[in-house]
Design a protein around this motif. Structure first.
Motif, PDB file in Angstrom:
ATOM      1  N   CYS A  15       0.820  -1.212   0.000  1.00 25.61           N
ATOM      2  CA  CYS A  15       0.000   0.000   0.000  1.00 25.61           C
ATOM      3  C   CYS A  15       0.856   1.265   0.000  1.00 25.61           C
ATOM      4  O   CYS A  15       0.498   2.261  -0.633  1.00 25.61           O
ATOM      5  N   ALA A  16       1.974   1.239   0.691  1.00 25.24           N
ATOM      6  CA  ALA A  16       2.853   2.409   0.707  1.00 25.24           C
ATOM      7  C   ALA A  16       3.507   2.623  -0.657  1.00 25.24           C
ATOM      8  O   ALA A  16       3.734   3.757  -1.071  1.00 25.24           O
ATOM      9  N   ALA A  17       3.778   1.535  -1.382  1.00 25.48           N
ATOM     10  CA  ALA A  17       4.391   1.652  -2.703  1.00 25.48           C
ATOM     11  C   ALA A  17       3.455   2.314  -3.703  1.00 25.48           C
ATOM     12  O   ALA A  17       3.899   2.989  -4.623  1.00 25.48           O
ATOM     13  N   VAL A  18       2.149   2.141  -3.520  1.00 28.13           N
ATOM     14  CA  VAL A  18       1.170   2.758  -4.419  1.00 28.13           C
ATOM     15  C   VAL A  18       1.025   4.246  -4.130  1.00 28.13           C
ATOM     16  O   VAL A  18       0.769   5.033  -5.031  1.00 28.13           O
ATOM     17  N   GLY A  19       1.181   4.627  -2.858  1.00 27.92           N
ATOM     18  CA  GLY A  19       1.079   6.036  -2.509  1.00 27.92           C
ATOM     19  C   GLY A  19       0.055   6.340  -1.434  1.00 27.92           C
ATOM     20  O   GLY A  19      -0.280   7.505  -1.204  1.00 27.92           O
ATOM     21  N   PHE A  20      -0.457   5.335  -0.751  1.00 27.84           N
ATOM     22  CA  PHE A  20      -1.396   5.551   0.345  1.00 27.84           C
ATOM     23  C   PHE A  20      -0.683   6.076   1.578  1.00 27.84           C
ATOM     24  O   PHE A  20       0.505   5.811   1.782  1.00 27.84           O
ATOM     25  N   ASN A  21      -1.425   6.772   2.433  1.00 29.24           N
ATOM     26  CA  ASN A  21      -0.953   7.091   3.780  1.00 29.24           C
ATOM     27  C   ASN A  21      -1.235   5.855   4.619  1.00 29.24           C
ATOM     28  O   ASN A  21      -2.392   5.483   4.827  1.00 29.24           O
ATOM     29  N   VAL A  22      -0.192   5.202   5.130  1.00 24.50           N
ATOM     30  CA  VAL A  22      -0.324   3.916   5.803  1.00 24.50           C
ATOM     31  C   VAL A  22       0.189   4.028   7.229  1.00 24.50           C
ATOM     32  O   VAL A  22       1.220   4.650   7.476  1.00 24.50           O
ATOM     33  N   LEU A  23      -0.533   3.404   8.159  1.00 19.63           N
ATOM     34  CA  LEU A  23      -0.110   3.313   9.550  1.00 19.63           C
ATOM     35  C   LEU A  23      -0.182   1.853   9.971  1.00 19.63           C
ATOM     36  O   LEU A  23      -1.211   1.205   9.813  1.00 19.63           O
ATOM     37  N   LEU A  24       0.923   1.320  10.471  1.00 21.25           N
ATOM     38  CA  LEU A  24       0.981  -0.068  10.922  1.00 21.25           C
ATOM     39  C   LEU A  24       0.972  -0.090  12.440  1.00 21.25           C
ATOM     40  O   LEU A  24       1.844   0.496  13.083  1.00 21.25           O
ATOM     41  N   THR A  73      -0.609  -8.292  -5.796  1.00 22.41           N
ATOM     42  CA  THR A  73       0.791  -7.879  -5.746  1.00 22.41           C
ATOM     43  C   THR A  73       1.616  -8.543  -4.653  1.00 22.41           C
ATOM     44  O   THR A  73       2.838  -8.629  -4.800  1.00 22.41           O
ATOM     45  N   ILE A  74       1.025  -9.008  -3.580  1.00 27.51           N
ATOM     46  CA  ILE A  74       1.813  -9.640  -2.503  1.00 27.51           C
ATOM     47  C   ILE A  74       2.563 -10.877  -2.995  1.00 27.51           C
ATOM     48  O   ILE A  74       3.736 -11.053  -2.650  1.00 27.51           O
ATOM     49  N   PRO A  75       1.972 -11.745  -3.821  1.00 22.21           N
ATOM     50  CA  PRO A  75       2.769 -12.887  -4.302  1.00 22.21           C
ATOM     51  C   PRO A  75       3.963 -12.480  -5.171  1.00 22.21           C
ATOM     52  O   PRO A  75       4.905 -13.249  -5.321  1.00 22.21           O
ATOM     53  N   LYS A  76       3.963 -11.270  -5.715  1.00 25.55           N
ATOM     54  CA  LYS A  76       5.052 -10.813  -6.571  1.00 25.55           C
ATOM     55  C   LYS A  76       6.182 -10.142  -5.791  1.00 25.55           C
ATOM     56  O   LYS A  76       7.191  -9.765  -6.382  1.00 25.55           O
ATOM     57  N   LEU A  77       6.031  -9.979  -4.471  1.00 27.18           N
ATOM     58  CA  LEU A  77       7.077  -9.360  -3.665  1.00 27.18           C
ATOM     59  C   LEU A  77       8.341 -10.214  -3.670  1.00 27.18           C
ATOM     60  O   LEU A  77       8.287 -11.431  -3.808  1.00 27.18           O
ATOM     61  N   LYS A  78       9.487  -9.565  -3.479  1.00 28.03           N
ATOM     62  CA  LYS A  78      10.765 -10.286  -3.493  1.00 28.03           C
ATOM     63  C   LYS A  78      10.831 -11.324  -2.382  1.00 28.03           C
ATOM     64  O   LYS A  78      11.362 -12.413  -2.566  1.00 28.03           O
ATOM     65  N   THR A  79      10.284 -10.997  -1.208  1.00 25.31           N
ATOM     66  CA  THR A  79      10.332 -11.941  -0.087  1.00 25.31           C
ATOM     67  C   THR A  79       9.527 -13.192  -0.386  1.00 25.31           C
ATOM     68  O   THR A  79       9.908 -14.287   0.016  1.00 25.31           O
ATOM     69  N   ARG A  80       8.421 -13.046  -1.107  1.00 28.42           N
ATOM     70  CA  ARG A  80       7.599 -14.207  -1.451  1.00 28.42           C
ATOM     71  C   ARG A  80       8.244 -15.054  -2.543  1.00 28.42           C
ATOM     72  O   ARG A  80       8.196 -16.267  -2.493  1.00 28.42           O
TER      73      ARG A  80
END
Length: 106
Positions: A15-24, A73-80
């Motif tokens: 979500c941060a990569a797209v440009g959202f304001n994100v709080l974890l 997009t999560i399955p395409k992450l480098k960690t995955r």
């Protein structure tokens, strides 16, 4: 369209990569979750709309659109992708050796 075991940090990264304001919020968790491991903790808060009610990003007007994008997009992450390469061998090695676990009754 689902992702197997998504973590809160993965959702935050996407979500941060797209440009959202994100709080974890790392210590939050669903109250009925039976597993209390740190892996299952975390809540991601995303600002979908501005104060006037318009969406922050026009391509994501609803929560559902954000979730579908995260599932893609999560399955395409480098960690995955790195985990998938070496996990096949570890699964095959861990399956054997469970003979004779219980006691026999006489």
């Amino acid at each position: 369209q689902a992702v197997e075991n998504p973590t809160s940090t993965e959702i935050q990264d996407v979500c941060a990569a797209v440009g959202f304001n994100v709080l974890l919020e790392k210590n939050k968790m669903y109250p009925r979750e039976w597993n209390r491991d740190m892996q299952y903790r975390g809540r991601v808060r995303i600002q979908l709309k501005q104060d006037d009610g318009n969406p922050c990003l026009p391509q994501f007007p609803t929560r559902k659109s954000v979730m579908l994008y995260a599932a893609e997009t999560i399955p395409k992450l480098k960690t995955r992708t790195q985990k998938m390469g070496g996990s096949d061998q570890s699964l095959q090695q861990g399956e054997g050796g469970k003979k004779g676990k219980g006691k026999k009754k006489k």
